[in-house]
Design a protein around this motif. Structure first.
Motif, PDB file in Angstrom:
ATOM      1  N   ASP A 116      66.263  17.879  41.695  1.00 34.76           N
ATOM      2  CA  ASP A 116      65.882  16.770  40.632  1.00 34.76           C
ATOM      3  C   ASP A 116      65.297  16.449  39.403  1.00 34.76           C
ATOM      4  O   ASP A 116      65.691  15.811  38.716  1.00 34.76           O
ATOM      5  CB  ASP A 116      64.935  15.387  41.931  1.00 34.76           C
ATOM      6  N   GLU A 117      64.421  17.600  39.968  1.00 35.05           N
ATOM      7  CA  GLU A 117      63.797  17.646  38.048  1.00 35.05           C
ATOM      8  C   GLU A 117      64.771  18.549  37.208  1.00 35.05           C
ATOM      9  O   GLU A 117      63.890  18.177  35.926  1.00 35.05           O
ATOM     10  CB  GLU A 117      62.308  19.260  38.449  1.00 35.05           C
ATOM     11  N   ILE A 118      65.145  19.598  37.541  1.00 37.22           N
ATOM     12  CA  ILE A 118      66.493  19.699  36.657  1.00 37.22           C
ATOM     13  C   ILE A 118      67.331  18.745  35.913  1.00 37.22           C
ATOM     14  O   ILE A 118      67.469  18.409  35.254  1.00 37.22           O
ATOM     15  CB  ILE A 118      67.085  20.540  37.628  1.00 37.22           C
ATOM     16  N   THR A 120      66.621  15.665  35.483  1.00 32.49           N
ATOM     17  CA  THR A 120      66.231  15.030  35.148  1.00 32.49           C
ATOM     18  C   THR A 120      66.030  14.974  33.719  1.00 32.49           C
ATOM     19  O   THR A 120      65.900  14.669  33.001  1.00 32.49           O
ATOM     20  CB  THR A 120      64.673  14.076  35.719  1.00 32.49           C
ATOM     21  N   LYS A 121      65.271  16.814  34.118  1.00 33.53           N
ATOM     22  CA  LYS A 121      65.711  16.876  31.867  1.00 33.53           C
ATOM     23  C   LYS A 121      66.958  17.123  31.389  1.00 33.53           C
ATOM     24  O   LYS A 121      66.941  17.012  30.069  1.00 33.53           O
ATOM     25  CB  LYS A 121      64.916  18.509  32.275  1.00 33.53           C
ATOM     26  N   ARG A 122      68.056  16.806  32.215  1.00 37.27           N
ATOM     27  CA  ARG A 122      69.728  16.806  31.273  1.00 37.27           C
ATOM     28  C   ARG A 122      70.145  15.810  30.811  1.00 37.27           C
ATOM     29  O   ARG A 122      69.331  14.067  30.578  1.00 37.27           O
ATOM     30  CB  ARG A 122      70.296  17.361  32.225  1.00 37.27           C
TER      31      ARG A 122
END
Length: 122
Positions: A116-118, A120-122
């Protein structure tokens, strides 16, 4: 022991109070009988109940139940859940996938958070 490095190929393996390696494992398991009809939910619930009673962290989704713990404990929970159906005389199928990652814990939720963090950063 230091925090594990997600990018390291090998990790330091923690040991318990008896010096036995703690082999953390996340399992995805599906256990169901054959030949009982189109709806398997009642039977699957019996297997999931055994897994939940094991006390190991677990979660059930539409296809699998995920379990996390030391390898021996995870395999015992899978075995016990399988026997719950097999001892009733049902031909029982088990699909099992294991991610064995010594040095890590809490992966049943951390993996999802990392993805999810990855995203979100996109």
């Amino acid at each position: 022991m230091n925090s594990p490095d997600r990018n390291a190929v090998r990790q330091e393996v923690p040991v318990d109070e008896h010096g036995k390696p703690i082999i953390n494992t996340v399992a995805a398991v599906a256990i169901a009988p054959s030949g009982v009809g189109a709806e398997l939910s009642e039977y699957v619930a019996e297997a999931v109940e055994v897994i939940r009673e094991s006390g190991l962290p677990n979660e059930t989704n539409a296809m699998f139940t995920n379990i996390e713990g030391n390898l021996d404990d995870v395999l015992k929970a899978v075995r016990d859940a399988t026997v719950k159906l097999a001892e009733q005389g049902y031909r029982t199928g088990v699909t099992l996938k294991l991610d064995i990652r010594p040095g890590f814990s809490g992966q049943i939720s951390e993996k999802q958070q990392l993805v999810d963090e990855i995203l979100t950063k996109r």
